[in-house]
Enzyme design. Structure first.
Site, PDB file in Angstrom:
ATOM      1  N   ASP A   1      -3.693  58.246 -22.192  1.00 34.61           N
ATOM      2  CA  ASP A   1      -3.486  58.879 -23.498  1.00 34.61           C
ATOM      3  C   ASP A   1      -4.799  58.802 -24.269  1.00 34.61           C
ATOM      4  O   ASP A   1      -5.387  57.724 -24.415  1.00 34.61           O
ATOM      5  CB  ASP A   1      -2.378  58.148 -24.260  1.00 34.61           C
ATOM      6  CG  ASP A   1      -2.009  58.828 -25.584  1.00 34.61           C
ATOM      7  OD1 ASP A   1      -2.854  59.523 -26.163  1.00 34.61           O
ATOM      8  OD2 ASP A   1      -0.867  58.650 -26.044  1.00 34.61           O
TER       9      ASP A   1
ATOM     10  N   ASP B   1      -3.423  64.429 -26.471  1.00 30.66           N
ATOM     11  CA  ASP B   1      -3.160  63.247 -25.660  1.00 30.66           C
ATOM     12  C   ASP B   1      -3.756  63.395 -24.262  1.00 30.66           C
ATOM     13  O   ASP B   1      -4.567  62.596 -23.813  1.00 30.66           O
ATOM     14  CB  ASP B   1      -1.635  63.070 -25.648  1.00 30.66           C
ATOM     15  CG  ASP B   1      -1.088  62.130 -24.595  1.00 30.66           C
ATOM     16  OD1 ASP B   1      -1.828  61.694 -23.713  1.00 30.66           O
ATOM     17  OD2 ASP B   1       0.113  61.830 -24.653  1.00 30.66           O
TER      18      ASP B   1
ATOM     19  N   ASP C   1      -3.049  67.542 -32.135  1.00 29.55           N
ATOM     20  CA  ASP C   1      -2.505  67.072 -33.411  1.00 29.55           C
ATOM     21  C   ASP C   1      -3.586  66.266 -34.119  1.00 29.55           C
ATOM     22  O   ASP C   1      -4.627  65.946 -33.545  1.00 29.55           O
ATOM     23  CB  ASP C   1      -1.218  66.252 -33.216  1.00 29.55           C
ATOM     24  CG  ASP C   1      -1.410  65.041 -32.320  1.00 29.55           C
ATOM     25  OD1 ASP C   1      -2.222  64.165 -32.673  1.00 29.55           O
ATOM     26  OD2 ASP C   1      -0.759  64.968 -31.258  1.00 29.55           O
TER      27      ASP C   1
ATOM     28  N   HIS D   1      -4.224  62.417 -32.679  1.00 31.09           N
ATOM     29  CA  HIS D   1      -5.068  62.324 -31.499  1.00 31.09           C
ATOM     30  C   HIS D   1      -6.483  62.826 -31.790  1.00 31.09           C
ATOM     31  O   HIS D   1      -7.442  62.342 -31.179  1.00 31.09           O
ATOM     32  CB  HIS D   1      -4.445  63.078 -30.327  1.00 31.09           C
ATOM     33  CG  HIS D   1      -3.302  62.349 -29.702  1.00 31.09           C
ATOM     34  ND1 HIS D   1      -1.992  62.549 -30.097  1.00 31.09           N
ATOM     35  CD2 HIS D   1      -3.261  61.396 -28.731  1.00 31.09           C
ATOM     36  CE1 HIS D   1      -1.198  61.768 -29.395  1.00 31.09           C
ATOM     37  NE2 HIS D   1      -1.936  61.045 -28.560  1.00 31.09           N
TER      38      HIS D   1
ATOM     39  N   LYS E   1       1.840  53.021 -17.566  1.00 31.55           N
ATOM     40  CA  LYS E   1       2.029  54.153 -18.474  1.00 31.55           C
ATOM     41  C   LYS E   1       0.933  55.179 -18.222  1.00 31.55           C
ATOM     42  O   LYS E   1      -0.089  54.887 -17.592  1.00 31.55           O
ATOM     43  CB  LYS E   1       2.002  53.688 -19.931  1.00 31.55           C
ATOM     44  CG  LYS E   1       3.187  52.810 -20.306  1.00 31.55           C
ATOM     45  CD  LYS E   1       4.484  53.604 -20.308  1.00 31.55           C
ATOM     46  CE  LYS E   1       5.667  52.750 -20.715  1.00 31.55           C
ATOM     47  NZ  LYS E   1       6.918  53.531 -20.769  1.00 31.55           N
TER      48      LYS E   1
ATOM     49  N   CYS F   1      -5.554  58.764 -27.351  1.00 30.95           N
ATOM     50  CA  CYS F   1      -5.653  57.929 -28.544  1.00 30.95           C
ATOM     51  C   CYS F   1      -6.126  56.523 -28.211  1.00 30.95           C
ATOM     52  O   CYS F   1      -6.753  55.848 -29.041  1.00 30.95           O
ATOM     53  CB  CYS F   1      -4.324  57.874 -29.300  1.00 30.95           C
ATOM     54  SG  CYS F   1      -3.040  56.865 -28.534  1.00 30.95           S
ATOM     55  N   TYR F   2      -5.871  56.066 -26.962  1.00 33.73           N
ATOM     56  CA  TYR F   2      -6.293  54.724 -26.587  1.00 33.73           C
ATOM     57  C   TYR F   2      -7.788  54.655 -26.294  1.00 33.73           C
ATOM     58  O   TYR F   2      -8.314  53.570 -26.020  1.00 33.73           O
ATOM     59  CB  TYR F   2      -5.466  54.211 -25.410  1.00 33.73           C
ATOM     60  CG  TYR F   2      -4.048  53.965 -25.848  1.00 33.73           C
ATOM     61  CD1 TYR F   2      -3.738  52.879 -26.668  1.00 33.73           C
ATOM     62  CD2 TYR F   2      -3.030  54.843 -25.518  1.00 33.73           C
ATOM     63  CE1 TYR F   2      -2.451  52.668 -27.120  1.00 33.73           C
ATOM     64  CE2 TYR F   2      -1.736  54.637 -25.969  1.00 33.73           C
ATOM     65  CZ  TYR F   2      -1.460  53.557 -26.771  1.00 33.73           C
ATOM     66  OH  TYR F   2      -0.183  53.356 -27.239  1.00 33.73           O
TER      67      TYR F   2
ATOM     68  N   HIS G   1       0.230  45.456 -25.437  1.00 35.89           N
ATOM     69  CA  HIS G   1       0.140  46.846 -25.873  1.00 35.89           C
ATOM     70  C   HIS G   1      -1.260  47.087 -26.439  1.00 35.89           C
ATOM     71  O   HIS G   1      -1.794  46.246 -27.167  1.00 35.89           O
ATOM     72  CB  HIS G   1       1.215  47.068 -26.943  1.00 35.89           C
ATOM     73  CG  HIS G   1       1.301  48.451 -27.504  1.00 35.89           C
ATOM     74  ND1 HIS G   1       0.320  49.012 -28.291  1.00 35.89           N
ATOM     75  CD2 HIS G   1       2.292  49.375 -27.427  1.00 35.89           C
ATOM     76  CE1 HIS G   1       0.697  50.222 -28.666  1.00 35.89           C
ATOM     77  NE2 HIS G   1       1.878  50.465 -28.150  1.00 35.89           N
TER      78      HIS G   1
ATOM     79  N   ARG H   1      -0.410  50.687 -21.933  1.00 38.23           N
ATOM     80  CA  ARG H   1       0.297  49.568 -21.315  1.00 38.23           C
ATOM     81  C   ARG H   1       0.255  49.747 -19.807  1.00 38.23           C
ATOM     82  O   ARG H   1      -0.046  50.835 -19.311  1.00 38.23           O
ATOM     83  CB  ARG H   1       1.758  49.514 -21.777  1.00 38.23           C
ATOM     84  CG  ARG H   1       1.978  49.059 -23.194  1.00 38.23           C
ATOM     85  CD  ARG H   1       3.468  49.028 -23.503  1.00 38.23           C
ATOM     86  NE  ARG H   1       4.016  50.368 -23.672  1.00 38.23           N
ATOM     87  CZ  ARG H   1       5.324  50.652 -23.605  1.00 38.23           C
ATOM     88  NH1 ARG H   1       6.193  49.697 -23.327  1.00 38.23           N
ATOM     89  NH2 ARG H   1       5.760  51.875 -23.795  1.00 38.23           N
TER      90      ARG H   1
END
Length: 493
Positions: A314, A423, A430, A433, A311, A316-317, A266, A308
């Protein structure tokens, strides 16, 4: 950390069309079977294709407009972001009641984001945040999610990073370091890992937040470090040369790190595990080449990162995965040594890295002391100062990911023109993020800089150079000049 995203599926091209089409009768004289019919795409594949379509449409628009309009499209909307973030510090809507146990996180996400944008906080507002967090501090150590709530390692990490980011003497001196150390020791488990709270779960996230707090407050000691690396590697003995089966360690067969032994790799846990191992000076015990390979492979066709395998992308990654690669970038001497010892193209990898940095092979310091092999006693010495020495050492390697591509995804697909970040296209903005998209933007902009005190070249920043954010210390994710100030303050105590 949010539920991870991303998908390693074929692009919306001929490979998908071929899988979706019935076989031609001319290719075989065999009678048809039930498996010869059209293949239906899975829900995951359909969602991936939808995201790709939305992202590629944005990129097509960028490619089709005039250069001056492209520059406008790639601009970081600072004023809108600052307005959105500052408003969040004052009053939140009723939908935020679900985050009542995460109020220090809201402080950190917002205040760190404002600091990245280089905007000072109003002194009265700063004092109010310090006073609020003081009410979240438990008398026996640690910070809860709100006043009167039980102390928790995650909210302790958020509170400490917030106070470090504020940086005033009032903020830094408000932290009770003696009771904090007692709290961290209480959270220490016999396995070498940490619990998130009294009776709580044990995982890599707890290990990182505990060690990060101890390191930045200059209270990291032998007891906190004891057997922590063994937990991440899941060693039942003190034999550091023993290699356990892959299904018994946190670093999986893929190369990424899971939250606990035997789970799936992850992005968030990979950052936490790597950062924790660096802070205790044991990163050389990880399989760094496979870790880098797994993380780098999470950057997909959308230009952003997934958390991951299989998936969706996103925003945030951008930090959790991008930040992990920035950490690995500073471990290039260990990477080279491990590649050479594994006999899997060490020379070629070294040359590729050196070319990206415009240096020669002879300039690479393979004997650097970053997490270098040595005795357990030697590694323990100076741990509390390791975060400082880590960032001060010049990196010998260029970016390990497509930094300009990542900036493109953040600015075009995650940025909200009214302020804040999201995202991916179709999602709502938000504060979480916003924090990690800006953090990812910062590490990608500064990933070409060998020296953290030297601004990156113009070519390293996508869009106007005014987009450049403040650099962060990648081990803690706090703005670098705020870290230096706190390091000086806590080193005197």
């Amino acid at each position: 950390m949010s539920e991870v995203a991303g998908g390693s599926l074929p692009r919306s091209d001929s490979s998908v069309a071929m899988e979706s089409s019935p076989p031609s009768s001319s290719t075989s004289s065999s009678p048809p079977s039930p498996s010869d019919g059209p293949r239906r795409l899975t829900v995951t594949q359909l969602e991936q294709l939808k995201v790709e379509e939305e992202v590629f449409e944005i990129y097509r628009i960028l490619r089709g407009i005039a250069p001056h309009t492209q520059s406008f499209m790639l601009e970081l909307w600072r004023d809108a972001h600052i307005e959105f973030l500052t408003r969040g510090l004052g009053l939140l809507g009723p939908s935020y009641h679900v985050l009542d146990a995460n109020r220090p996180w809201l402080c950190y996400w917002i205040i760190h984001s404002i600091a990245l944008l280089g905007e000072p906080l109003d002194s009265e507002l700063e004092d109010s945040v310090v006073e609020f967090l003081s009410r979240c501090e438990d008398k026996y150590g640690g910070y809860g999610g709100g006043p009167g709530q039980m102390p928790h390692l995650a909210t302790t990490y958020a509170a400490v990073n917030t106070l470090v980011t504020l940086g005033s003497e009032m903020a830094l001196s408000s932290i009770n370091r003696a009771s904090m150390l007692k709290f961290l020791l209480r959270m220490k488990d016999s396995s070498g890992a940490f619990r998130m709270h009294d009776g709580g779960e044990i995982d890599v996230r707890a290990c990182y937040t505990a060690i990060s707090v101890a390191s930045i407050l200059n209270v990291l000691d032998v007891e906190l470090v004891k057997d922590l690396g063994n937990y991440i590697l899941r060693l039942p003995t003190n034999d550091k040369n023993l290699k356990p089966p892959r299904n018994q360690i946190c670093q999986t067969y893929e190369g990424g790190i899971a939250g606990e032994p035997g789970s799936e790799a992850h992005g968030g846990y990979t950052f936490c595990g790597l950062a924790a191992m660096i802070l205790i000076n044991e990163a050389d015990r990880l399989d760094l080449p496979s870790l880098v390979d797994w993380v780098a492979s999470r950057q997909g066709v959308e230009c952003g990162f997934q958390g991951r395998v299989n998936k969706l992308v996103d925003g945030c990654y951008s930090f959790w995965q991008g930040g992990a690669l920035v950490l690995a970038q500073r471990l290039s001497p260990i990477l080279h040594k491990q590649l050479e010892s594994f006999f899997i193209g060490g020379v070629q990898a070294s040359v590729a890295c050196n070319k990206s940095c415009n240096i020669t092979t002879g300039e690479t310091d393979l004997d650097g002391n970053l997490c270098g092999a040595g005795t357990s006693h030697a590694k323990i010495e100076g741990l509390s100062d390791f975060g400082f020495s880590f960032i001060e050492k010049q990196t010998e390697c260029g970016p390990l990911f497509q930094s300009i591509a990542l900036q493109q995804y953040i600015l075009l697909c995650s940025q909200v023109l009214e302020g804040g970040f999201k995202d991916k296209p179709g999602k709502q903005r938000d504060f979480y993020h916003s924090c990690y998209c800006l953090s990812g933007l910062s590490v990608s902009q500064h990933s070409c800089s060998k020296d953290p005190s030297v601004p990156p070249p113009t070519r390293a920043v996508l869009g106007p150079y005014a987009n450049l954010l403040e650099p962060v210390h990648p081990l803690y994710n706090v703005v670098l000049n705020k870290y230096y100030k706190s390091h000086e303050f806590f080193s005197r105590l």
